[in-house]
Design a protein around this motif. Sequence first.
Motif, mmCIF file in Angstrom:
data_model
loop_
_atom_site.group_PDB
_atom_site.id
_atom_site.type_symbol
_atom_site.label_atom_id
_atom_site.label_comp_id
_atom_site.label_asym_id
_atom_site.label_seq_id
_atom_site.Cartn_x
_atom_site.Cartn_y
_atom_site.Cartn_z
ATOM 1 N N LYS A 137 -11.033 2.105 -27.250
ATOM 2 C CA LYS A 137 -11.534 2.847 -28.408
ATOM 3 C C LYS A 137 -11.881 4.283 -28.008
ATOM 4 O O LYS A 137 -12.518 4.505 -26.980
ATOM 5 C CB LYS A 137 -12.788 2.135 -28.936
ATOM 6 C CG LYS A 137 -13.530 2.829 -30.031
ATOM 7 C CD LYS A 137 -14.825 2.102 -30.336
ATOM 8 C CE LYS A 137 -15.932 3.127 -30.205
ATOM 9 N NZ LYS A 137 -17.233 2.719 -30.527
ATOM 10 N N GLU A 170 -15.584 0.473 -25.488
ATOM 11 C CA GLU A 170 -15.007 -0.868 -25.574
ATOM 12 C C GLU A 170 -13.852 -0.936 -24.592
ATOM 13 O O GLU A 170 -12.960 -0.079 -24.601
ATOM 14 C CB GLU A 170 -14.542 -1.147 -27.001
ATOM 15 C CG GLU A 170 -15.702 -1.170 -27.973
ATOM 16 C CD GLU A 170 -15.287 -1.334 -29.421
ATOM 17 O OE1 GLU A 170 -14.099 -1.603 -29.693
ATOM 18 O OE2 GLU A 170 -16.159 -1.181 -30.289
ATOM 19 N N LYS A 179 -11.125 -3.605 -22.081
ATOM 20 C CA LYS A 179 -10.450 -4.906 -22.001
ATOM 21 C C LYS A 179 -9.805 -5.030 -20.624
ATOM 22 O O LYS A 179 -9.194 -4.084 -20.125
ATOM 23 C CB LYS A 179 -9.380 -5.004 -23.085
ATOM 24 C CG LYS A 179 -8.607 -6.321 -23.067
ATOM 25 C CD LYS A 179 -7.644 -6.427 -24.223
ATOM 26 C CE LYS A 179 -6.396 -5.647 -23.948
ATOM 27 N NZ LYS A 179 -5.311 -5.892 -24.887
ATOM 28 N N ARG A 182 -12.994 -8.901 -23.078
ATOM 29 C CA ARG A 182 -13.438 -7.629 -23.664
ATOM 30 C C ARG A 182 -14.906 -7.391 -23.316
ATOM 31 O O ARG A 182 -15.689 -8.340 -23.206
ATOM 32 C CB ARG A 182 -13.255 -7.650 -25.173
ATOM 33 C CG ARG A 182 -11.793 -7.678 -25.563
ATOM 34 C CD ARG A 182 -11.610 -7.581 -27.076
ATOM 35 N NE ARG A 182 -10.204 -7.448 -27.389
ATOM 36 C CZ ARG A 182 -9.539 -6.303 -27.436
ATOM 37 N NH1 ARG A 182 -10.157 -5.177 -27.189
ATOM 38 N NH2 ARG A 182 -8.259 -6.275 -27.730
ATOM 39 N N TYR A 183 -15.228 -6.096 -23.176
ATOM 40 C CA TYR A 183 -16.598 -5.686 -22.875
ATOM 41 C C TYR A 183 -17.010 -4.576 -23.828
ATOM 42 O O TYR A 183 -16.218 -3.681 -24.123
ATOM 43 C CB TYR A 183 -16.714 -5.153 -21.444
ATOM 44 C CG TYR A 183 -16.377 -6.173 -20.394
ATOM 45 C CD1 TYR A 183 -17.326 -7.077 -19.948
ATOM 46 C CD2 TYR A 183 -15.097 -6.235 -19.844
ATOM 47 C CE1 TYR A 183 -17.017 -8.025 -18.982
ATOM 48 C CE2 TYR A 183 -14.777 -7.175 -18.883
ATOM 49 C CZ TYR A 183 -15.745 -8.063 -18.454
ATOM 50 O OH TYR A 183 -15.434 -9.000 -17.502
ATOM 51 N N ALA A 184 -18.248 -4.630 -24.292
ATOM 52 C CA ALA A 184 -18.869 -3.515 -25.000
ATOM 53 C C ALA A 184 -19.875 -2.920 -24.016
ATOM 54 O O ALA A 184 -20.776 -3.614 -23.532
ATOM 55 C CB ALA A 184 -19.564 -3.995 -26.265
ATOM 56 N N THR A 205 -20.978 3.607 -27.287
ATOM 57 C CA THR A 205 -20.509 2.279 -26.917
ATOM 58 C C THR A 205 -19.018 2.364 -26.627
ATOM 59 O O THR A 205 -18.220 2.657 -27.517
ATOM 60 C CB THR A 205 -20.759 1.258 -28.043
ATOM 61 O OG1 THR A 205 -22.157 1.217 -28.323
ATOM 62 C CG2 THR A 205 -20.273 -0.125 -27.619
#
Length: 178
Positions: A81, A63, A65, A48-50, A61
């Motif tokens: 998201k 989000e 994956k 996962r990355y923010a 932001t």
Amino acid sequence: MDEIAVSTVVYLPPEEIYEFLVDFPRYADYSKHLRDVRQSGDGSPGTRYALYFSWWKLTYTAESKVTDVTPPTRIDWTITKDVHAVGRWRVEELDELPEEAPSDADTACRVFFEVEYDPDSVSAGDIDLPRFVSLGWVIDKLRPVLQKEAERIVERIVADIEGQPRRVELTIHSKPGS
């Protein structure tokens, strides 16, 4: 669905290109609007990355994956998201070197950055908008910014991965209706 797809030729073997692309947090160095990337995982499926973006008066932001990888040719991801978006990096080794290849090149690959997104999947409550600014206006203004950002990232990655800057020919791919 809207689509952004950019490709260019890179004069390295697919394995080297893939290892470079899977190091996603480095992308903040190439982007005008991506300020920071936080990673949870090793780049394999489930990572996962923010992604912290800033443009105009907006910060956001995203989000994401990683959903699938096929080393050394493909990295698939999804946004998890606020917006329905999927994307991928694809690396296709070329059978022959292009005429314009540098004299020291022995291999070449076409590298694709592709994103499909549904701008209608975002609602005004998902993004903190300034007063009197509509979500529709923001989406209309963002479309060309997203295309330019994709181009900028690919150009800067090529210079870094090959170890020296050069004029990069980008191909913009689009599908009917986008």
